[in-house]
Design an enzyme around this catalytic site. Structure first.
Site, short mmCIF file in Angstrom:
data_model
loop_
_atom_site.label_atom_id
_atom_site.label_comp_id
_atom_site.label_asym_id
_atom_site.label_seq_id
_atom_site.Cartn_x
_atom_site.Cartn_y
_atom_site.Cartn_z
N ASN A 10 0.88 -1.17 0.00
CA ASN A 10 0.00 0.00 0.00
C ASN A 10 0.91 1.22 0.00
O ASN A 10 1.52 1.55 1.01
CB ASN A 10 -0.89 -0.01 1.26
CG ASN A 10 -1.67 1.28 1.43
OD1 ASN A 10 -1.80 2.06 0.48
ND2 ASN A 10 -2.18 1.51 2.63
N TRP A 11 1.03 1.83 -1.17
CA TRP A 11 1.99 2.94 -1.30
C TRP A 11 1.53 4.20 -0.59
O TRP A 11 2.31 5.11 -0.37
CB TRP A 11 2.22 3.25 -2.78
CG TRP A 11 3.04 2.24 -3.51
CD1 TRP A 11 3.43 0.99 -3.06
CD2 TRP A 11 3.61 2.39 -4.82
NE1 TRP A 11 4.18 0.36 -4.02
CE2 TRP A 11 4.31 1.19 -5.10
CE3 TRP A 11 3.58 3.40 -5.77
CZ2 TRP A 11 4.98 0.99 -6.31
CZ3 TRP A 11 4.24 3.21 -6.98
CH2 TRP A 11 4.95 2.01 -7.25
N HIS A 95 -9.50 1.86 4.42
CA HIS A 95 -8.26 1.97 5.20
C HIS A 95 -8.49 2.93 6.36
O HIS A 95 -9.23 3.90 6.23
CB HIS A 95 -7.13 2.48 4.30
CG HIS A 95 -5.79 2.38 4.96
ND1 HIS A 95 -5.36 3.33 5.86
CD2 HIS A 95 -4.81 1.44 4.89
CE1 HIS A 95 -4.16 2.96 6.31
NE2 HIS A 95 -3.81 1.83 5.74
N GLU A 167 -5.83 -4.48 10.40
CA GLU A 167 -4.75 -3.53 10.66
C GLU A 167 -5.03 -2.74 11.94
O GLU A 167 -5.78 -1.76 11.91
CB GLU A 167 -4.65 -2.53 9.50
CG GLU A 167 -4.34 -3.15 8.17
CD GLU A 167 -3.70 -2.14 7.22
OE1 GLU A 167 -2.57 -2.40 6.80
OE2 GLU A 167 -4.30 -1.10 6.94
N GLY A 173 2.34 2.35 10.65
CA GLY A 173 3.32 3.41 10.48
C GLY A 173 4.05 3.79 11.76
O GLY A 173 4.74 4.82 11.82
N SER A 213 3.09 -2.09 10.27
CA SER A 213 4.53 -2.22 10.47
C SER A 213 5.07 -3.61 10.11
O SER A 213 6.00 -4.11 10.75
CB SER A 213 4.91 -1.83 11.90
OG SER A 213 4.57 -0.47 12.15
N GLY A 234 2.75 -1.06 4.21
CA GLY A 234 2.92 0.34 3.82
C GLY A 234 4.37 0.66 3.57
O GLY A 234 4.92 0.40 2.49
N GLY A 235 5.02 1.21 4.58
CA GLY A 235 6.40 1.70 4.46
C GLY A 235 7.36 0.74 3.76
O GLY A 235 8.10 1.15 2.85
P1 PGA Z 1 2.73 0.35 7.52
O1 PGA Z 1 1.29 0.63 6.89
O2 PGA Z 1 3.20 -0.95 6.99
O3 PGA Z 1 3.59 1.51 7.09
O4 PGA Z 1 2.53 0.31 9.02
C1 PGA Z 1 0.38 -0.41 6.70
C2 PGA Z 1 -0.90 0.11 6.11
O5 PGA Z 1 -1.35 1.18 6.52
O6 PGA Z 1 -1.50 -0.53 5.23
#
Ligand code: PGA
Length: 249
Positions: A10-11, A95, A167, A173, A213, A234-235
């Site tokens: 997920n960019w 999300h 999530e 994040g 994360s 995400g990251g």
């Molecule tokens: P993250 O984000 O891996 O940066 O914690 C995950 C997401 O929000 O889908």
């Protein structure tokens, strides 16, 4: 039971179209032959580039949101048909960032899930509790409620097409990943909820991802848990090497 592990990136609001192009070329080489299914969910402005550059590769492309109306006076929104016309196969729905910053509710999430299924786009339906809800011991009830409302109106056959992403908001994040057990017990409870409402076939065949994360170091352990069928990342999906590790975890 044959639920294939899905590594979904997920960019969020990252990468211009030209940055996306060079990234995807590198990623396509790097994840060639990856063990898991690979999906990248990218900003609207990168979808066309992403679909073109992933043709003939093992990477699928998703959007990060869509509207639930077919067309009309909804300035700034993007419809399912617009995504389909570009060749987009997946869409992230609900999300926590959209729920928090753009006032999405369980009702609008439900409308979007129904529209995606009607149009043949696979929704990646997000759910998860806040830190306060976890501390108040209402995680299971909260997530069950989110799931029940989001899936309302779908047949059992259609529920199987949905990818669910659990999530916990406090893990997104923040670098604070849920423990393997914390992540797995909620995914297991989502599956139990699907079993109660839709029966064994749906429960056993619906993919439930964990997100929050996920990184190159923890993905393998998370994905090895009983009820976790991959990750929404995400990251770490913004780095070719890390996401490649996750795609093989
Ligand atoms: P993250 O984000 O891996 O940066 O914690 C995950 C997401 O929000 O889908």
């Amino acid at each position: 039971m044959a639920r294939k592990i899905l590594a979904a990136g997920n960019w969020k609001m990252n990468k211009t179209a030209s940055e996306a192009a060079s990234f995807i070329k590198e990623l396509a080489e790097s994840v060639k032959g990856a063990k898991n299914e690979v999906l990248i969910c990218v900003p609207f402005t990168n979808l066309e580039t992403a679909v073109k550059l992933t043709e003939g590769t093992n990477i699928s492309v998703g959007a990060e949101n869509m509207d639930y109306h077919d067309s009309g006076a909804y300035t700034g929104e993007v419809s399912a048909d617009m995504l389909l016309d570009l060749g987009v196969k997946y869409v992230v729905i609900g999300h926590s960032e959209r729920r928090e910053y753009y006032n999405e509710t369980d009702k609008t999430v439900n409308a979007k899930v129904l529209k995606a299924i009607e149009k043949g786009i696979t929704p990646v339906l997000c759910c998860g509790e806040s830190l306060e809800q976890r501390e108040d011991n209402i995680t299971f009830e909260w997530v069950r409620m989110q799931i029940k409302i989001a899936l309302k109106g779908l047949s059992a056959e259609d529920v199987k097409k949905v990818v669910i992403a659990y999530e916990p908001i406090w893990a997104i994040g923040t670098g604070k990943t849920a423990t393997n057990e914390q992540a797995d017990e909620v995914c297991a409870d989502i599956r139990a909820c699907l079993r109660e409402v839709y029966g064994d076939d749906v429960a056993d065949n619906t993919r439930i991802l964990y997100g929050g994360s996920v990184n190159a170091g923890n993905a393998a352990e998370l994905f090895a848990m009983n009820d976790i069928d991959g990750g929404l990342v995400g990251g770490a999906s913004l780095k070719v090497a890390d996401f490649t590790t996750i795609a093989n975890a």
